[in-house]
Each structure stands twice: as structure tokens, then as C-alpha cells.
Design an enzyme around this catalytic site. Structure first.
Site, PDB file in Angstrom:
ATOM      1  N   LYS A  13       0.723  -1.118  -0.064  1.00 45.45           N
ATOM      2  CA  LYS A  13       0.024  -0.120   0.094  1.00 45.45           C
ATOM      3  C   LYS A  13       0.939   1.209  -0.042  1.00 45.45           C
ATOM      4  CE  LYS A  13      -2.545  -0.781   3.824  1.00 45.45           C
ATOM      5  NZ  LYS A  13      -1.981  -2.076   4.212  1.00 45.45           N
ATOM      6  N   ARG A  88      -9.617   0.635   9.012  1.00 45.89           N
ATOM      7  CA  ARG A  88      -9.227  -0.495   9.218  1.00 45.89           C
ATOM      8  C   ARG A  88     -10.325  -1.346  10.117  1.00 45.89           C
ATOM      9  NH1 ARG A  88      -3.329   0.538   9.207  1.00 45.89           N
ATOM     10  NH2 ARG A  88      -2.152  -1.283   9.623  1.00 45.89           N
ATOM     11  N   ARG A 122      11.832  -6.204   5.357  1.00 48.57           N
ATOM     12  CA  ARG A 122      11.600  -4.844   4.797  1.00 48.57           C
ATOM     13  C   ARG A 122      12.546  -3.786   5.858  1.00 48.57           C
ATOM     14  NH1 ARG A 122       5.820  -2.061   5.061  1.00 48.57           N
ATOM     15  NH2 ARG A 122       5.779  -2.037   7.042  1.00 48.57           N
ATOM     16  N   ARG A 155      11.359  -1.463  11.090  1.00 44.72           N
ATOM     17  CA  ARG A 155      10.067  -1.021  12.072  1.00 44.72           C
ATOM     18  C   ARG A 155      10.175  -2.114  13.509  1.00 44.72           C
ATOM     19  NH1 ARG A 155       5.221   0.601   8.587  1.00 44.72           N
ATOM     20  NH2 ARG A 155       4.037  -0.579  10.291  1.00 44.72           N
ATOM     21  N   ARG A 166      -0.119  -9.070  13.497  1.00 44.79           N
ATOM     22  CA  ARG A 166      -0.728  -7.962  12.650  1.00 44.79           C
ATOM     23  C   ARG A 166      -1.732  -8.589  11.742  1.00 44.79           C
ATOM     24  NH1 ARG A 166       4.099  -4.551  10.655  1.00 44.79           N
ATOM     25  NH2 ARG A 166       2.430  -3.394   9.423  1.00 44.79           N
TER      26      ARG A 166
HETATM   27  P1  AMP Z   1       0.567   0.709   9.262  1.00 42.22           P
HETATM   28  O1  AMP Z   1       1.801   1.669   9.106  1.00 42.22           O
HETATM   29  O2  AMP Z   1      -0.408   1.165   8.266  1.00 42.22           O
HETATM   30  O3  AMP Z   1       0.777  -0.520   9.070  1.00 42.22           O
HETATM   31  O4  AMP Z   1       0.162   0.862  10.598  1.00 42.22           O
HETATM   32  C1  AMP Z   1       1.032   0.571  11.909  1.00 42.22           C
HETATM   33  C2  AMP Z   1       0.185   0.598  13.132  1.00 42.22           C
HETATM   34  O5  AMP Z   1      -0.429   1.752  13.391  1.00 42.22           O
HETATM   35  C3  AMP Z   1      -0.965  -0.699  13.197  1.00 42.22           C
HETATM   36  O6  AMP Z   1      -0.237  -1.984  13.314  1.00 42.22           O
HETATM   37  C4  AMP Z   1      -1.740   0.144  14.188  1.00 42.22           C
HETATM   38  O7  AMP Z   1      -1.245  -0.290  15.513  1.00 42.22           O
HETATM   39  C5  AMP Z   1      -1.532   1.638  14.100  1.00 42.22           C
HETATM   40  N1  AMP Z   1      -2.699   2.035  13.180  1.00 42.22           N
HETATM   41  C6  AMP Z   1      -2.460   2.650  11.798  1.00 42.22           C
HETATM   42  N2  AMP Z   1      -3.667   2.838  11.507  1.00 42.22           N
HETATM   43  C7  AMP Z   1      -4.605   2.311  12.299  1.00 42.22           C
HETATM   44  C8  AMP Z   1      -6.122   2.495  12.012  1.00 42.22           C
HETATM   45  N3  AMP Z   1      -6.899   3.173  11.078  1.00 42.22           N
HETATM   46  N4  AMP Z   1      -6.846   2.049  13.177  1.00 42.22           N
HETATM   47  C9  AMP Z   1      -6.011   1.645  14.424  1.00 42.22           C
HETATM   48  N5  AMP Z   1      -4.558   1.604  14.163  1.00 42.22           N
HETATM   49  C10 AMP Z   1      -4.107   2.035  13.079  1.00 42.22           C
END
Ligand code: AMP
Length: 216
Positions: A13, A88, A122, A155, A166
Site C-alpha cells: 500500500k 481498518r 523490509r 520497524r 498484525r
Molecule cells: P501501518 O503503517 O498502516 O501498518 O500502521 C502501523 C500501526 O499503526 C498499526 O499496526 C496500528 O497499531 C496503528 N494504526 C494505523 N492505522 C490505524 C487505524 N486506521 N486504526 C487503528 N490503528 C491503526
């Protein structure tokens, strides 16, 4: 052009988001990036969400919804935006409907096995968001960004154990959104095979979005 990018963590994404926002001059709104920046800064929000984000769980719906609602009021979102990592949960999708319409949902599909391989390899250049993979897209010099030479990081939530968590969260809470948007006649839902090469995916997405833009 108001877009949502859907797909499991590591489906690509972020990579496609960068390409789409460059091509169509709309901002990328990544809730994950906003939360990580807050954590790095040590702000009140950052302190509140640090442990949740680093363990791979989801931050409460109200917190992320408020972030997005505020962000899309900014002038740069007037001609559209791309949401990466939001919504999400079904609750977030329903909340979003209360303050913005959406034109497209692009769903990037990749199997769990491939995701684990991708994410645990990554590496990121945090200052620019440039993404590498130790096997598939290694930097010229191991551990260093190609452009600046600065160190790359992994990360905290990209370790195999957290990636598995996740993915479980994704299947339980986020994948129901696929059905949700497929059935929603007000948005155009597009499902793509995320194992295709980055350039091929990019071309398909750009064609789909350009064609439709002309039709409108
Ligand atoms: P990402 O970079 O999109 O994978 O997001 C990393 C982390 O941020 C996720 O594993 C969640 O802990 C938090 N996070 C990001 N976006 C959301 C969302 N829309 N709702 C809840 N938690 C989020």
C-alpha cells in the site's frame, strides 16, 4: 479523487500510495505514518499509542478517526486524497462515511506467507519513507539509504512475531471491509493481485484511475 488503499500490512500500500499521489497530485494520508511521527516526537498522542502500535494491535477507532477528520480539512485535500491504512475496522468505515464520500477503494491482495517474507525483510529510511527489502530490493550498500547514505531501520512491528499478530488483527478486523466496500454501490471497488511487480501494478492502477477520471 478520494481513494482508500486496502490490503494487509505489507501488501504494498505504501509503495503504491507514493506512486499514486505523485501521479495525481493528491496527498497521502497514512495513519500509521502519523502515529509513528507522534511516537517519535514523544507527543501526548505518541505516548498514548506507543505500546499499542509497537505490539501490532489497533489504536482505538476514535483516535484515528479524529486524526483523519482533521487532516482532510487541510487545503491540500480539496481536490482529493489517498487514505493508506484507514479505515481498518467497520466502525472506522462507518465513521468516515459521516464526514467524507469515497470514490475508489483499491484492494491489494497478497497471501499471508508472502507478507511474512516481505515484512520481515523490509527496511526503511525513516526520513524519506523510502522502502527496501534485504533480498528483493536491497540498497546499493547494505543497511544504508541509496540517496543519503543514512542508516536504514527495521520497524519495531516488522519482526516475524509481530507481523503474525498484525495479520491476525487484519483478518479479524480489517478484511471484513472488503465485503463492506464490494457491496457499497457508491464506491468503485477494485481488487488487484499484489504479487505482480510494482511497475505493473502501478500501470494498472494509473490506467483504471485515468480512464475513470475521463469518464467523469
Ligand atoms: P501501518 O503503517 O498502516 O501498518 O500502521 C502501523 C500501526 O499503526 C498499526 O499496526 C496500528 O497499531 C496503528 N494504526 C494505523 N492505522 C490505524 C487505524 N486506521 N486504526 C487503528 N490503528 C491503526
Amino acid at each position: 479523487m478520494r481513494l482508500i488503499l486496502l490490503g494487509s500490512p505489507g501488501a504494498g500500500k505504501g509503495t503504491q500510495a507514493k506512486l499514486i499521489t505523485e501521479r495525481f497530485s493528491i496527498p497521502q494520508i497514512s495513519t500509521g505514518d502519523i502515529l509513528r511521527a507522534a511516537i517519535q516526537k514523544g507527543s501526548t498522542l505518541g505516548k498514548e499509542v506507543k505500546e499499542i502500535v509497537e505490539s501490532g494491535r489497533l489504536v482505538p477507532d476514535e483516535i484515528v478517526t479524529q486524526l483523519v477528520q482533521e487532516r482532510i480539512k487541510e487545503p491540500d485535500c480539496r481536490s482529493g486524497f489517498l487514505l493508506d491504512g484507514y479505515p481498518r475496522t467497520i466502525a472506522q468505515a462507518e465513521a468516515l462515511e459521516q464526514f467524507s464520500a469515497i470514490d475508489y477503494v483499491i484492494d491489494i491482495d497478497v497471501s499471508d506467507r508472502e507478507i511474512i517474507e516481505r515484512l520481515s525483510g523490509r527496511r526503511i529510511h525513516p526520513q524519506s519513507g523510502r522502502i527496501y527489502h534485504i533480498k528483493h530490493q536491497p540498497p546499493h550498500e547494505a543497511g544504508k539509504d541509496d540517496v543519503t547514505g543514512e542508516p536504514l531501520i527495521q520497524r519495531k512491528d516488522d519482526t516475524e512475531e509481530t507481523v503474525r499478530k498484525r495479520l491476525a488483527v487484519y483478518h479479524e478486523q480489517t478484511s471484513p471491509l472488503r465485503n463492506y466496500y464490494q457491496q457499497n454501490k457508491a464506491v468503485r471497488y477494485i481488487k488487484l493481485d499484489g504479487t505482480k511487480p510494482v511497475d505493473e501494478l502501478k500501470k494498472t492502477i494509473h490506467e483504471l484511475l485515468t480512464q475513470h477520471k475521463e469518464v467523469i
